[in-house]
Motif scaffolding. Sequence first.
Motif: not given
Length: 102
Positions: A31-48
């Motif tokens: 159920a986590e799939g693409f949405g959670s992967a996209l959320q983690r990627a966005i959070e990584g970009t913000v952290q960078a």
Amino acid sequence: MPAPIGTAAVNAMGAAAAYRTATATPASNPAEGFGSALQRAIEGTVQAGRQADAASTGAMLGTVSVTDTVLAVSQAELALQTAVAVRDRVVSAYQDIMRMPI
């Protein structure tokens, strides 16, 4: 006292490795799939971006070396370019779907 040369680089490399691991690891719950992967990627970009801001501020104050600052800013730039490329692909796919005849 200035940070040791390479500290920000090590932190940046660790963050990049965590980003790659977080985005490359499949979700344990389907159920986590693409949405959670996209959320983690966005959070990584913000952290960078935040790390680059902190490094830039530290460079202006003389507490972070120029090398560490350049590395942090380069990582943030790469993360942003990746996020923009993914966004463009998602928008393009959405537009293709919307153009399909019913």
